[in-house]
Design a protein around this motif. Sequence first.
Motif, short mmCIF file in Angstrom:
data_model
loop_
_atom_site.label_atom_id
_atom_site.label_comp_id
_atom_site.label_asym_id
_atom_site.label_seq_id
_atom_site.Cartn_x
_atom_site.Cartn_y
_atom_site.Cartn_z
N MET A 250 0.80 -1.22 0.00
CA MET A 250 0.00 0.00 0.00
C MET A 250 0.84 1.27 0.00
O MET A 250 0.48 2.25 -0.66
N ALA B 41 -5.33 3.99 -0.50
CA ALA B 41 -4.20 3.12 -0.16
C ALA B 41 -3.61 3.50 1.19
O ALA B 41 -3.28 2.64 2.00
N GLU C 71 -5.75 2.39 3.86
CA GLU C 71 -5.91 0.93 3.79
C GLU C 71 -7.38 0.54 3.80
O GLU C 71 -7.80 -0.40 4.47
N GLY D 245 -9.74 -1.20 1.80
CA GLY D 245 -9.71 -2.17 0.71
C GLY D 245 -10.84 -2.05 -0.28
O GLY D 245 -10.62 -2.13 -1.49
#
Length: 128
Positions: free
Chosen positions: A61, A94, A97, A99
């Motif tokens: 990431m 990213a 985080e 997803g």
Amino acid sequence: MTVSAILSLKYSDSIGLDADVLEALYDQLGPFSADTIVSGAVEELAVRLSDIAPLYRAGRMTDLARLAQSMVAISTQIGLRTLARVAEDVCHCATAEDGTALAATLCRLERIGDRSLTAIWDLQDITV
């Protein structure tokens, strides 16, 4: 329960090409130098677009966010406003985080990226 119809989504994303940025670039640098800059930027964006999926699959990431941020700078330089904005969204997703949001914005980045690069190449073909 049966499915009688399959629904297909159609995307209508605008690529957001800022012609004023390109015009200013050509006015400042002249046609040859501007073509060189724009061609180099398009090639760099194409490489970065192809590098994003492997980073995503590997779960890298930080590298993905860094790559997306570099796409923001390059896209802005040649007037690809929408591509810059979507790359910025990818960077944020990213970094956070997130997803689900990242998967969605990566798909959008790929669509916008492909269409934006095609538009720039087509525009260069017209001006040559």
